[in-house]
Design an enzyme around this catalytic site. Structure first.
Site, PDB file in Angstrom:
ATOM      1  N   ASP A  36      -5.748 -47.121   7.008  1.00 44.91           N
ATOM      2  CA  ASP A  36      -5.947 -48.363   7.745  1.00 44.91           C
ATOM      3  C   ASP A  36      -6.755 -49.314   6.848  1.00 44.91           C
ATOM      4  O   ASP A  36      -7.354 -48.883   5.854  1.00 44.91           O
ATOM      5  CB  ASP A  36      -6.701 -48.012   9.039  1.00 44.91           C
ATOM      6  N   PHE A  37      -6.780 -50.604   7.182  1.00 49.54           N
ATOM      7  CA  PHE A  37      -7.525 -51.553   6.327  1.00 49.54           C
ATOM      8  C   PHE A  37      -8.906 -51.886   6.905  1.00 49.54           C
ATOM      9  O   PHE A  37      -9.921 -51.383   6.425  1.00 49.54           O
ATOM     10  CB  PHE A  37      -6.692 -52.825   6.096  1.00 49.54           C
ATOM     11  N   ASP A  38      -8.951 -52.693   7.988  1.00 53.55           N
ATOM     12  CA  ASP A  38     -10.247 -53.146   8.526  1.00 53.55           C
ATOM     13  C   ASP A  38     -11.036 -51.974   9.102  1.00 53.55           C
ATOM     14  O   ASP A  38     -10.532 -51.226   9.931  1.00 53.55           O
ATOM     15  CB  ASP A  38     -10.030 -54.176   9.630  1.00 53.55           C
ATOM     16  N   ASP A 218     -10.018 -46.303  11.887  1.00 52.71           N
ATOM     17  CA  ASP A 218     -11.250 -46.436  12.672  1.00 52.71           C
ATOM     18  C   ASP A 218     -11.043 -46.957  14.088  1.00 52.71           C
ATOM     19  O   ASP A 218     -11.970 -46.956  14.890  1.00 52.71           O
ATOM     20  CB  ASP A 218     -12.211 -47.412  11.982  1.00 52.71           C
TER      21      ASP A 218
HETATM   22 MG    MG Z   1      -9.187 -50.621  11.486  1.00 54.38          MG
END
Ligand code: MG
Length: 266
Positions: A36-38, A218
């Site tokens: 995932d990124f953020d 997350d």
């Molecule tokens: Mg995220």
């Protein structure tokens, strides 16, 4: 498919302290990696537009991608997340997988989702009008989703944002909403999510059938990948206020980096 059970994030074993065990699950060729990124590669920031990957993290991801087949899976629009990671050789799934791209010009949009684009054009001005009196509402239009960020909205007015959005969506059944961290994401009402995107990408990233994968994320939207993806393990970064289908946890981005370094030592 194995049935997975939800756990409290605090009860998950650490992916760092149990790295030996994590590793034992890997096939000889190594796992496929989905990141995932953020909140996983880039810290969560007050304004979603300010999110950036550090040089250190970027270099780790680059090295990982040279060792393992790897894809970045994000709720951000495809062009947005590609630009932010800035490693053109990777696979990317943007808008929770409605748009996918890869090296050598590989690109795939979800065909049913393409048909829903006009609905976004229709509801965006309506929502902007309904929410114009609430301070701090921030719209983020992507190709296949419309995100309404309310991190800057006074807490007392958060409920107003939710109810206004729900009301508008009552008349537009082709789209649905999902809640993230201080964001409401409106997306096509199609049974498609990060988990299905990962299943699709597994076929792109590996010649073998259903190769073992590691997914690190997350947010609540990553739960679809934790729950849906078979033959793999999920690593939850931090907490998102709900129970989780992940198998292991990492506290924060520092631990994510340590986990990546351990993977590179293998
Ligand atoms: Mg995220």
């Amino acid at each position: 498919m194995e049935t997975k059970k939800e756990k409290f994030p605090a009860d998950l074993p650490s992916a760092l302290n149990n790295f030996q065990k994590v590793k034992e699950a890997f096939p000889e060729s190594g796992p496929l990696l989905f990141l995932d990124f953020d909140g996983t590669l880039a810290p969560i920031v007050d304004h979603h537009d300010d999110a950036a990957i550090s040089e250190e993290m970027k270099s780790l991801v680059k090295k990982l991608s040279q060792r393992f087949p790897l894809a970045v899976v994000s709720g951000r629009g495809l062009s947005d997340v590609r630009k932010r990671v800035d490693l053109p050789e990777l696979y990317y799934a943007g808008s929770h997988g409605f748009e996918i791209s890869g090296p050598n010009g590989f690109s795939k949009d979800h065909e049913e989702a393409v048909k829903v684009i006009p609905v976004f054009n229709e509801i965006e001005p309506i929502l902007k009008d309904k929410l114009k009196d609430i301070p701090g509402v921030d719209f983020e239009r992507k190709k296949f989703t419309l995100a309404i960020h309310y991190r800057q909205v006074p807490q007392a007015q958060e409920e107003e944002v939710h109810s206004a959005v729900s009301k508008v969506l009552e008349d537009h059944k082709q789209v649905t909403k999902a809640d993230g961290k201080k964001v409401i994401e409106i997306r096509p009402a199609i049974d498609w999510h990060k988990g299905r995107a990962v299943e699709f990408l597994k076929k792109q990233l590996s010649q073998e059938e259903n190769t073992f994968s590691v997914y690190v994320g997350d947010d609540v939207t990553d739960e679809d990948a934790f729950e849906f993806v078979s033959n793999g393990l999920g690593v939850l970064v931090g907490e998102h206020g709900r129970q989780t289908f992940a198998d292991y946890s990492l506290k924060d981005l520092e631990e994510v980096k340590s986990f990546f370094r351990k993977l590179l030592e293998e």
